[in-house]
Design a protein around this motif. Structure first.
Motif, PDB file in Angstrom:
ATOM      1  N   GLU A 212       0.881  -1.170  -0.203  1.00  0.00           N
ATOM      2  CA  GLU A 212      -0.145  -0.052  -0.038  1.00  0.00           C
ATOM      3  C   GLU A 212       0.781   1.366  -0.038  1.00  0.00           C
ATOM      4  OE1 GLU A 212      -3.699   1.853   2.551  1.00  0.00           O
ATOM      5  OE2 GLU A 212      -2.193   0.851   3.693  1.00  0.00           O
ATOM      6  N   ALA A 213       1.930   1.347   0.655  1.00  0.00           N
ATOM      7  CA  ALA A 213       2.877   2.322   1.019  1.00  0.00           C
ATOM      8  C   ALA A 213       3.762   2.638  -0.460  1.00  0.00           C
ATOM      9  CB  ALA A 213       3.762   2.364   2.303  1.00  0.00           C
ATOM     10  N   GLY A 214       3.729   1.368  -1.112  1.00  0.00           N
ATOM     11  CA  GLY A 214       4.637   1.535  -2.430  1.00  0.00           C
ATOM     12  C   GLY A 214       6.078   1.484  -2.172  1.00  0.00           C
ATOM     13  N   LEU A 215       6.282   0.565  -1.149  1.00  0.00           N
ATOM     14  CA  LEU A 215       7.842   0.067  -0.512  1.00  0.00           C
ATOM     15  C   LEU A 215       8.219  -0.992  -1.009  1.00  0.00           C
ATOM     16  CD1 LEU A 215       7.339   1.867   3.055  1.00  0.00           C
ATOM     17  CD2 LEU A 215       8.168   2.814   0.835  1.00  0.00           C
ATOM     18  N   PRO A 216       8.898  -1.443  -2.382  1.00  0.00           N
ATOM     19  CA  PRO A 216       9.390  -2.588  -2.745  1.00  0.00           C
ATOM     20  C   PRO A 216      10.331  -3.212  -1.777  1.00  0.00           C
ATOM     21  CG  PRO A 216       9.440  -0.917  -4.633  1.00  0.00           C
ATOM     22  CD  PRO A 216       9.185  -0.286  -3.054  1.00  0.00           C
ATOM     23  N   ASP A 217      11.108  -2.612  -1.245  1.00  0.00           N
ATOM     24  CA  ASP A 217      12.177  -2.973  -0.315  1.00  0.00           C
ATOM     25  C   ASP A 217      11.736  -3.517   1.046  1.00  0.00           C
ATOM     26  OD1 ASP A 217      14.145  -2.452  -2.008  1.00  0.00           O
ATOM     27  OD2 ASP A 217      14.765  -0.788  -0.839  1.00  0.00           O
ATOM     28  N   LYS A 218      10.674  -2.958   1.578  1.00  0.00           N
ATOM     29  CA  LYS A 218      10.010  -3.468   2.607  1.00  0.00           C
ATOM     30  C   LYS A 218       9.011  -4.679   2.414  1.00  0.00           C
ATOM     31  CE  LYS A 218      10.971  -1.189   6.457  1.00  0.00           C
ATOM     32  NZ  LYS A 218      11.384  -1.831   7.629  1.00  0.00           N
ATOM     33  N   ALA A 219       8.482  -4.734   1.154  1.00  0.00           N
ATOM     34  CA  ALA A 219       7.357  -5.801   0.784  1.00  0.00           C
ATOM     35  C   ALA A 219       8.467  -7.152   0.734  1.00  0.00           C
ATOM     36  CB  ALA A 219       6.768  -5.338  -0.542  1.00  0.00           C
ATOM     37  N   GLU A 220       9.545  -6.840   0.071  1.00  0.00           N
ATOM     38  CA  GLU A 220      10.263  -8.033  -0.093  1.00  0.00           C
ATOM     39  C   GLU A 220      10.814  -8.539   1.235  1.00  0.00           C
ATOM     40  OE1 GLU A 220      14.976  -8.965  -1.632  1.00  0.00           O
ATOM     41  OE2 GLU A 220      13.897  -7.505  -2.536  1.00  0.00           O
ATOM     42  N   GLN A 221      11.304  -7.658   2.204  1.00  0.00           N
ATOM     43  CA  GLN A 221      11.677  -7.878   3.302  1.00  0.00           C
ATOM     44  C   GLN A 221      10.562  -8.777   4.172  1.00  0.00           C
ATOM     45  OE1 GLN A 221      12.687  -4.821   6.170  1.00  0.00           O
ATOM     46  NE2 GLN A 221      12.452  -5.948   8.132  1.00  0.00           N
ATOM     47  N   TYR A 222       9.311  -8.235   4.284  1.00  0.00           N
ATOM     48  CA  TYR A 222       8.182  -8.762   4.918  1.00  0.00           C
ATOM     49  C   TYR A 222       7.760 -10.279   4.076  1.00  0.00           C
ATOM     50  CZ  TYR A 222       7.518  -4.770   7.671  1.00  0.00           C
ATOM     51  OH  TYR A 222       7.694  -3.544   8.343  1.00  0.00           O
ATOM     52  N   MET A 223       8.105 -10.339   3.047  1.00  0.00           N
ATOM     53  CA  MET A 223       7.714 -11.530   2.223  1.00  0.00           C
ATOM     54  C   MET A 223       8.660 -12.735   2.511  1.00  0.00           C
ATOM     55  SD  MET A 223       5.353 -13.220   0.279  1.00  0.00           S
ATOM     56  CE  MET A 223       4.356 -12.211  -0.839  1.00  0.00           C
ATOM     57  N   ARG A 224       9.951 -12.367   2.439  1.00  0.00           N
ATOM     58  CA  ARG A 224      11.077 -13.176   2.931  1.00  0.00           C
ATOM     59  C   ARG A 224      10.850 -13.843   4.221  1.00  0.00           C
ATOM     60  NH1 ARG A 224      15.561 -13.391  -0.076  1.00  0.00           N
ATOM     61  NH2 ARG A 224      16.055 -12.216  -1.935  1.00  0.00           N
ATOM     62  N   GLN A 225      10.440 -12.939   5.166  1.00  0.00           N
ATOM     63  CA  GLN A 225      10.302 -13.321   6.719  1.00  0.00           C
ATOM     64  C   GLN A 225       9.064 -14.299   6.558  1.00  0.00           C
ATOM     65  OE1 GLN A 225       9.803  -9.762   8.694  1.00  0.00           O
ATOM     66  NE2 GLN A 225      12.063  -9.360   9.126  1.00  0.00           N
ATOM     67  N   HIS A 226       8.004 -14.136   5.969  1.00  0.00           N
ATOM     68  CA  HIS A 226       6.902 -14.802   5.935  1.00  0.00           C
ATOM     69  C   HIS A 226       7.053 -16.237   5.341  1.00  0.00           C
ATOM     70  CE1 HIS A 226       2.834 -16.092   5.487  1.00  0.00           C
ATOM     71  NE2 HIS A 226       2.873 -16.135   4.072  1.00  0.00           N
ATOM     72  N   LEU A 227       7.734 -16.093   4.046  1.00  0.00           N
ATOM     73  CA  LEU A 227       7.963 -17.455   3.419  1.00  0.00           C
ATOM     74  C   LEU A 227       8.824 -18.450   4.195  1.00  0.00           C
ATOM     75  CD1 LEU A 227       7.922 -16.350  -0.146  1.00  0.00           C
ATOM     76  CD2 LEU A 227       6.040 -17.329   1.095  1.00  0.00           C
ATOM     77  N   GLN A 228       9.809 -17.755   4.679  1.00  0.00           N
ATOM     78  CA  GLN A 228      10.946 -18.521   5.381  1.00  0.00           C
ATOM     79  C   GLN A 228      10.318 -19.264   6.622  1.00  0.00           C
ATOM     80  OE1 GLN A 228      14.225 -19.187   4.417  1.00  0.00           O
ATOM     81  NE2 GLN A 228      13.976 -20.708   5.736  1.00  0.00           N
ATOM     82  N   TYR A 229       9.201 -18.332   7.244  1.00  0.00           N
ATOM     83  CA  TYR A 229       8.818 -18.773   8.488  1.00  0.00           C
ATOM     84  C   TYR A 229       7.766 -20.074   8.153  1.00  0.00           C
ATOM     85  CZ  TYR A 229       5.281 -19.003  12.568  1.00  0.00           C
ATOM     86  OH  TYR A 229       4.583 -19.340  13.661  1.00  0.00           O
TER      87      TYR A 229
END
Length: 234
Positions: A212-229
């Motif tokens: 929503e905020a248009g932050l690709p780096d943050k989106a990648e960070q959270y997706m990495r954490q989620h999928l790894q979890y």
């Protein structure tokens, strides 16, 4: 020493008659000698052309149909088609699900998923529209409602990830991913995954906020954490 003397050449394997017919017709289709929409000869004519019986012809045609190369309709001539994404995926689904019962293969596919979804979420954060965000909000709300329901949570979890992919407006990618994630879900332990619902929902919220905020780096960070979890706990 020549190739004929050093054992490099192996005896030819015998093929069923239907396989010879399949190979020949497939070659004509792939090389575009038979065009899309063009009718094949009748079964009787194919029997004469190849010098075989009806069972061999029918078996070859059925295999061609399974591969999405021809369309068979009762009372009509068999016609050449081109395989669509759904046909290709369906042809490998059974094999893929069987392979994924093996832990090592499932982990490898989870890692492929990570690479794919990380690229997708970065692009989603960059190109999402107001309508895309509405679809993500709806998917997230439905996901929350199903926190205590295993089947409902899995379904809404997948819909949330599909909504992210939907931001790219690529129907083929959506279809391929739907099947891809279905393979993984079928290979997972239900008992383990129930424990992950609440944390997964929190991850989804963070991913949505970054998109929503248009932050690709943050989106990648959270997706990495989620999928790894998810990978570490299923």
């Amino acid at each position: 020493m020549s190739a004929f003397e050093n054992g490099m050449l192996k005896p030819l394997k015998k093929k069923k008659l239907s396989e010879h017919i399949y190979d020949e017709i497939e070659r004509l289709i792939v090389t575009d000698e038979l065009k899309e929409g063009e009718a094949l000869p009748s079964e009787r004519d194919l029997m004469e052309i190849f010098g075989v019986g009806r069972p061999s012809v029918r078996e070859a045609l059925q295999k061609l149909e399974q591969k999405g190369l021809v369309e068979i309709k009762s009372g009509e001539k068999t016609r050449v088609t081109r395989p669509c994404t759904e046909t290709v995926i369906n042809n490998i689904s059974g094999i893929a699900i069987g392979v994924l019962t093996q832990q090592n293969e499932r982990i490898q596919l989870e890692k492929i998923r990570q690479l794919f979804e990380i690229a997708v979420v970065r692009e989603a954060a960059r190109v999402r529209t107001a309508e895309d965000l509405k679809q993500l909000q709806l998917a997230l709300a439905n996901n929350k409602v199903q926190l205590s329901n295993y089947d409902g949570f899995i379904e809404t979890d997948v819909r949330f990830h599909l909504a992210i992919l939907g931001c790219l407006h690529n129907p083929m990618a959506l279809q391929m991913y739907s099947t891809f994630i279905d393979w993984l879900i079928k290979a997972r332990s239900k008992e383990k995954f129930i424990e992950l619902h609440e944390q997964s929902y929190i991850h989804h919220c963070c991913i949505y906020q970054a998109i929503e905020a248009g932050l690709p780096d943050k989106a990648e960070q959270y997706m990495r954490q989620h999928l790894q979890y998810v990978m570490d706990n299923t």
